[in-house]
Design a protein around this motif. Sequence first.
Motif: not given
Length: 437
Positions: A298-325
């Motif tokens: 569970l601890l590993l799953m939680l850590v991975c969730f946080i890391l993939y949460f941050i990495g995945g969100y930043f990855l896709y949100s930068s594309l969303y921001a570019a489209i908005g611009a």
Amino acid sequence: MNTLFLIIKREFIAKVRNKSFIVMTFLSPLLFVGIAVLVGYLSTMNKDKATEIAIHDEAGYLKNNFKNDKNTHYTDLSSMSFAAAKDTALNSYEGLLYIPKVDSLEILKDKVEYISESSASLDFIGDVEKVVDSVLTSNNFKKLGLDESKIENAKANSTLKLSKFSGEESLKGLNEIKVFIGGLMGYLIMMFIIVYGNFVMRSVIEEKTNRIIEIIISSVKPFQLMMGKIIGNSFAGILQFAIWLVVGLILMFVAQNIFGLQMSSTASVSPEMIETAQQSVGMAKVQMYFNEILNLPLLLMLVCFILYFIGGYFLYSSLYAAIGAAVDSETDSQQFLLPIILPLILGVYIGFFTVINDPHGTVATIFSIIPFTSPIVMLMRVPFLGPEHYWQLILSIIILFATFVFVVWFAAKIYRVGILMYGKKPTWKELFKWLKY
């Protein structure tokens, strides 16, 4: 750095002060629980009322074999003529089960008919076919001189015992439970990316449409503005998830006290629980499944969730921001959103259809490393990973964040040019040209 902090603070405060954000933050968990309770209640509403079925058995072959239960109640109308039974069933019953008179029972297998205005459920059709099959099978046994009771007693029902090399008992369906837990975390990330990525895009479009952006970038670099919007919205989303987690733990605590499930695999079993387990094997199985879940990393799953949460969100949100611009309205953004959403949907399907059967297979491994699908597929694989697979997890995270850095650079170039472009719908070809500026 101070400018970036101010932008992050502005975006965060603007989001958390929004009335819809406050309402949905506290109401969403209650709505999910309420919908689940409502669906459960609605599914049991009609169970107390049995379906009334009329039977017209011309020769009395089967009518005594249909037994009433809590779901279906049979009424014998065989004493009437078929026409009268049909009229009666039309007005007073759900349907009429018609068994015609035939020369031999073998012919009966294709002659039983159910007459009704509405379609019969698959369960009811299966129950009727089982009764007919049972009677015809018994008749075949008698014709062949076979003793049905001996054949029935000779049948064996096997149960495969599952255990680990350590000697502990294992349970059926654990793979499905692991995939479900990992899939749930991946699905949360996907929904977060879509919802908050759209928030970032709409924020950029709104400021661009209102010409506020022209004033802002006079004192702020476009890259800082883009990153401030992404990070500020992500903090708002993390706060929302944290509140949902607290509310979820409260609901879990309530469920624990209501149903008596122990929240620790090492907790001592009370005499009452032992007695209950002896009386109900189901409760014992539930506790065993619950303990197996607690034995997951569970601890590993939680850590991975946080890391993939941050990495995945930043990855896709930068594309969303570019489209908005790049666009002037949400309508114009639709042509660019589909290629962004497709990898997320692909990740869900790849995860559920491959990880559950072969979590360490080639397909599951490759898509858990590809950065655009890894936040979903790898989270489904984490409950299955052993130390020998940790290199794949580390490689996946490194590639995800390296891709994020590259995509931020890539999106920033589009953002820098598109933020001041008005009145023209951009094409994919023009977006690629902007990368050279």
